[in-house]
Scaffold this active site. Structure first.
Site, PDB file in Angstrom:
ATOM      1  N   HIS A  46       1.091  -1.639  -0.186  1.00  0.00           N
ATOM      2  CA  HIS A  46       0.314   0.078  -0.569  1.00  0.00           C
ATOM      3  C   HIS A  46       0.885   1.271  -0.029  1.00  0.00           C
ATOM      4  CE1 HIS A  46      -2.707  -2.664   2.227  1.00  0.00           C
ATOM      5  NE2 HIS A  46      -3.631  -2.095   1.278  1.00  0.00           N
ATOM      6  N   LYS A 158      -1.339  -7.653  -7.015  1.00  0.00           N
ATOM      7  CA  LYS A 158      -1.279  -7.983  -6.424  1.00  0.00           C
ATOM      8  C   LYS A 158      -2.393  -8.730  -7.140  1.00  0.00           C
ATOM      9  CE  LYS A 158      -1.998 -11.016  -3.257  1.00  0.00           C
ATOM     10  NZ  LYS A 158      -2.922 -11.084  -2.803  1.00  0.00           N
ATOM     11  N   ASP A 159      -3.290  -7.911  -7.030  1.00  0.00           N
ATOM     12  CA  ASP A 159      -5.036  -7.850  -7.890  1.00  0.00           C
ATOM     13  C   ASP A 159      -5.199  -7.874  -8.987  1.00  0.00           C
ATOM     14  OD1 ASP A 159      -6.212  -8.715  -4.388  1.00  0.00           O
ATOM     15  OD2 ASP A 159      -5.484  -6.819  -3.927  1.00  0.00           O
ATOM     16  N   ARG A 196      -3.629 -10.044   4.609  1.00  0.00           N
ATOM     17  CA  ARG A 196      -4.589 -11.499   4.845  1.00  0.00           C
ATOM     18  C   ARG A 196      -3.168 -12.548   5.401  1.00  0.00           C
ATOM     19  NH1 ARG A 196      -8.983 -10.701   1.010  1.00  0.00           N
ATOM     20  NH2 ARG A 196     -10.769 -10.820   2.340  1.00  0.00           N
TER      21      ARG A 196
HETATM   22  O1  PAF Z   1      -8.293  -3.865  -2.868  1.00  0.00           O
HETATM   23  C1  PAF Z   1      -8.103  -3.671  -1.898  1.00  0.00           C
HETATM   24  O2  PAF Z   1      -8.234  -3.749  -1.001  1.00  0.00           O
HETATM   25  C2  PAF Z   1     -10.186  -3.462  -2.028  1.00  0.00           C
HETATM   26  O3  PAF Z   1     -10.775  -4.566  -2.671  1.00  0.00           O
HETATM   27  C3  PAF Z   1     -10.464  -1.887  -2.396  1.00  0.00           C
HETATM   28  C4  PAF Z   1     -10.210  -1.851  -3.371  1.00  0.00           C
HETATM   29  C5  PAF Z   1      -9.975  -0.895  -1.376  1.00  0.00           C
HETATM   30  C6  PAF Z   1     -12.415  -2.027  -2.043  1.00  0.00           C
HETATM   31  O4  PAF Z   1     -12.603  -2.071  -1.731  1.00  0.00           O
END
Ligand code: PAF
Length: 294
Positions: A46, A158-159, A196
């Site tokens: 982040h 990552k996502d 997680r």
């Molecule tokens: O990736 C995340 O943390 C969440 O899916 C997001 C993009 C903040 C939406 O809630």
């Protein structure tokens, strides 16, 4: 932005009206705005996104909201780590400009009944395994993009499926924001950083490093044409099972843009995995045909 801001107390806003006023003041001063949407429990992944906004000279707005609509009833909404004080301290140290931490009713007022659904991209990978997940993500991200109205919004690779879904919705709904994808940040053993990962026991955390290794080796073997993609994926699945992962929701090589699974490498592709280690569901992905690990 940094400079005089880094010493100031980082504002944490919870009401849309306060957010609107702050954004309007920045806009009239000619500032550009970068949004980093998060669910908190912030890690280096982040913080890398926040640095990207700051390095671009933008007002860095970080949203922290554990979004209930993207969790199925059987999932970990109530367990999801909530560490707002620590998160704010990290963001303050970095020189972020604002935390947007809306109350539940600001985001979902009573009788909330409007959702955003992105088709096609959600037919694959996590889509079938988490049926309402992307609708929840698309809805909350659309709201965040409307509330903050940033010039750019930053999402981790990552996502990767989420990144593609958000890119598509921003285009389809004319939200006028540039979606920026940022490469995954990994621990020294290759494990992708994720909030997680906090769920993993010490032993599971040791073993979790096998996941990115299997992924990288399979991607390299696919790029080198060592065997057919289905054969390589079967071997990867067996290696993960042998290492104690399971159930494995999927391990697939997909088109990097459409996310449709492929049996041959004709266009840019990525390898994707979702597998449980104990109670924790880990996901990861990597490009096929590039060196992947730190
Ligand atoms: O990736 C995340 O943390 C969440 O899916 C997001 C993009 C903040 C939406 O809630």
């Amino acid at each position: 932005m940094t400079t005089e801001n880094s010493a100031a107390i980082l504002p944490v806003l919870r009401k849309s009206a306060e957010l609107r006023a702050r954004i309007a003041a920045w806009r009239s001063a000619g500032d550009r705005i970068g949004l980093v949407p998060t669910m908190g429990a912030l890690h280096e992944g982040h913080l890398t996104l926040v640095r990207r906004a700051l390095d671009a000279g933008e007002r860095a707005v970080v949203s922290i909201f554990v979004n209930p609509t993207q969790f199925a009833p059987s999932e970990d909404f109530s367990l999801y780590p909530r560490r707002e004080a620590e998160d704010v301290a990290k963001l303050q140290a970095l020189g972020a400009d604002l935390v947007w931490a809306p109350e539940l009713e600001e985001m979902y007022p009573p009788r909330f009944s409007t959702y955003v659904r992105v088709e096609e991209l959600t037919d694959h990978l996590d889509g079938p395994h988490r049926p309402s997940h992307f609708q929840g993500v698309a809805t909350v991200v659309t709201k965040l993009l409307r509330q903050v109205a940033p010039d750019r919004a930053y999402f981790g690779e990552k996502d990767y499926q989420q990144l593609q879904v958000v890119t598509r919705l921003a285009r389809d709904l004319d939200l006028g924001v540039e979606i920026v994808g940022v490469p995954t940040v990994r621990d020294p053993d290759g494990l992708a950083l994720s909030s997680r990962n906090l769920y993993l026991s010490e032993d599971e955390r040791q073993r979790a490093g096998i996941l990115p290794r299997v992924l990288a080796e399979t991607a390299d073997a696919a790029a080198a044409g060592v065997a057919s993609l289905p054969e390589l994926l079967r071997a990867a699945r067996a290696a993960l099972t042998e290492a104690g992962f399971g159930p494995i929701d999927y391990i697939q090589i997909c088109d990097a843009e459409t996310l449709v699974p492929v049996n041959a490498l004709e266009r840019p592709a990525r390898i994707f995995v979702a597998a449980r280690l104990g109670k924790t569901r880990l996901i990861d992905n990597m490009p096929v045909g590039r060196s992947n690990l730190p």
